[in-house]
Design an enzyme around this catalytic site. Structure first.
Site, PDB file in Angstrom:
ATOM      1  N   LYS A 171     -66.890 -77.260 -31.689  1.00  0.00           N
ATOM      2  CA  LYS A 171     -67.534 -77.384 -33.022  1.00  0.00           C
ATOM      3  C   LYS A 171     -68.520 -76.226 -33.219  1.00  0.00           C
ATOM      4  CE  LYS A 171     -66.600 -82.270 -32.826  1.00  0.00           C
ATOM      5  NZ  LYS A 171     -66.857 -83.605 -33.332  1.00  0.00           N
ATOM      6  N   GLY A 184     -68.413 -88.601 -32.053  1.00  0.00           N
ATOM      7  CA  GLY A 184     -69.828 -88.298 -31.842  1.00  0.00           C
ATOM      8  C   GLY A 184     -70.723 -89.521 -31.868  1.00  0.00           C
ATOM      9  N   SER A 191     -65.399 -89.609 -28.858  1.00  0.00           N
ATOM     10  CA  SER A 191     -66.238 -90.087 -27.745  1.00  0.00           C
ATOM     11  C   SER A 191     -65.470 -90.246 -26.437  1.00  0.00           C
ATOM     12  CB  SER A 191     -66.958 -91.387 -28.123  1.00  0.00           C
ATOM     13  OG  SER A 191     -67.818 -91.160 -29.230  1.00  0.00           O
ATOM     14  N   GLU A 206     -58.002 -89.099 -34.433  1.00  0.00           N
ATOM     15  CA  GLU A 206     -59.447 -89.171 -34.192  1.00  0.00           C
ATOM     16  C   GLU A 206     -60.083 -90.106 -35.217  1.00  0.00           C
ATOM     17  OE1 GLU A 206     -60.825 -85.403 -31.966  1.00  0.00           O
ATOM     18  OE2 GLU A 206     -60.905 -84.958 -34.100  1.00  0.00           O
ATOM     19  N   ASN A 246     -63.116 -79.301 -28.320  1.00  0.00           N
ATOM     20  CA  ASN A 246     -63.544 -78.785 -29.625  1.00  0.00           C
ATOM     21  C   ASN A 246     -65.048 -78.545 -29.546  1.00  0.00           C
ATOM     22  OD1 ASN A 246     -64.127 -78.232 -32.250  1.00  0.00           O
ATOM     23  ND2 ASN A 246     -63.452 -80.200 -33.088  1.00  0.00           N
ATOM     24  N   GLU A 264     -64.348 -83.550 -39.795  1.00  0.00           N
ATOM     25  CA  GLU A 264     -65.533 -82.888 -40.362  1.00  0.00           C
ATOM     26  C   GLU A 264     -65.137 -81.932 -41.483  1.00  0.00           C
ATOM     27  OE1 GLU A 264     -66.871 -81.740 -36.493  1.00  0.00           O
ATOM     28  OE2 GLU A 264     -67.195 -83.868 -36.101  1.00  0.00           O
ATOM     29  N   HIS A 271     -59.500 -81.441 -39.223  1.00  0.00           N
ATOM     30  CA  HIS A 271     -60.516 -82.214 -38.504  1.00  0.00           C
ATOM     31  C   HIS A 271     -61.327 -83.049 -39.502  1.00  0.00           C
ATOM     32  CE1 HIS A 271     -63.993 -83.251 -36.088  1.00  0.00           C
ATOM     33  NE2 HIS A 271     -63.201 -83.081 -35.057  1.00  0.00           N
TER      34      HIS A 271
END
Ligand code: 13P
Length: 247
Positions: A12, A170, A210, A164, A10, A96, A94
């Site tokens: 992003k 991250g 991660s 996730e 991904n 985010e 996702h």
């Protein structure tokens, strides 16, 4: 049939044409395990460019799409548009999108339904925040997120689930293989009980958060981990090692 190992990258909101060229160079150099399904999530403006550059065997995914085919939805793109430019996959739900852009379980479910009805394949993300994990609510949150979608998904053949945990994305704080396995097993069990055993057996469940060249192998060894969804490391040559983690 065993579940085919799946590795998603991904990207992003990262990259430009030059860096995409660099990513495609290391993907071409590989070598990439032929038994792995590889899909990279590309910013929408670069989808056609990336699609023209990635080596055979690597597919491109959009990172989002809307729940309607067309209309007055400024800034959005539809599954029909993605199909029109030859894109087969989309990442939906996702963390985010959920947490930065406020997407609800219901909206994500509607997006999933429309994307699947249009013939796209979906990487459906779920995962708990740190405070939810600390409150012992991980399973409840993940099941709630997936149940919203399950109400609208008739056929799971074209769905890959990505677990996730938000606290691992991250942050460099990867879930341990045991933590990942525990939640993956809960998801598979939920599928078995609430959908059917065939969906539980056949649906790939990826871990994301991660993932690195160092931890990917131990994660891949877990019986219910069928691959990974990789953010930061998918922009680097290490991604090749993550693709080959199951070897
Ligand atoms: P990182 O691998 O950068 O933690 O991101 C994971 C992710 O969000 C993939 O979708």
């Amino acid at each position: 049939m065993p579940r085919k190992f799946f590795v998603g990258g991904n990207w992003k909101m990262n990259g430009d044409k030059k860096s995409i060229d660099g990513i495609c160079d290391f993907l071409k150099k590989g070598p990439l395990d032929k038994n792995v399904e590889i899909v990279v999530g590309v910013p929408s403006v670069y989808l056609e460019y990336a699609k023209s550059k990635v080596p055979a065997g690597v597919l491109c995914a959009a990172q989002n799409c809307y729940k309607e085919p067309k209309g007055a939805f400024t800034g959005e793109i539809s599954p029909e548009m993605l199909k029109d430019i030859g894109i087969e996959w989309v990442i939906l739900g996702h963390s985010e999108r959920r947490n930065v852009f406020g997407e609800t379980d219901e909206l994500i479910a509607e997006k999933c339904k429309h994307a699947l009805d249009t013939g796209l394949k979906v990487i459906l993300c779920c995962g708990e925040k740190l405070e939810e994990r600390e409150a012992g609510k991980t399973e409840e949150v993940v099941v709630r997120q997936l149940t919203a979608c399950a109400k609208k998904i008739k056929d799971w053949t074209h769905v890959v689930v990505a677990y996730e945990p938000v606290w691992a994305i991250g942050t460099g704080k990867t879930a341990t293989p045991a933590q990942a396995q525990e939640v993956h097993a809960q998801i598979r069990n939920w599928m078995k009980e609430k959908i059917n055993p065939g969906v539980a057996d056949n649906t790939r469940i990826l871990y994301g958060g991660s993932v690195t060249a160092d931890n990917c192998r131990d994660l891949a060894k877990q019986p219910d981990v069928d691959g990974s969804l990789v953010g930061g490391a998918s922009l680097k040559p290490d991604f090749v090692k993550i693709v080959n983690a199951a070897k």
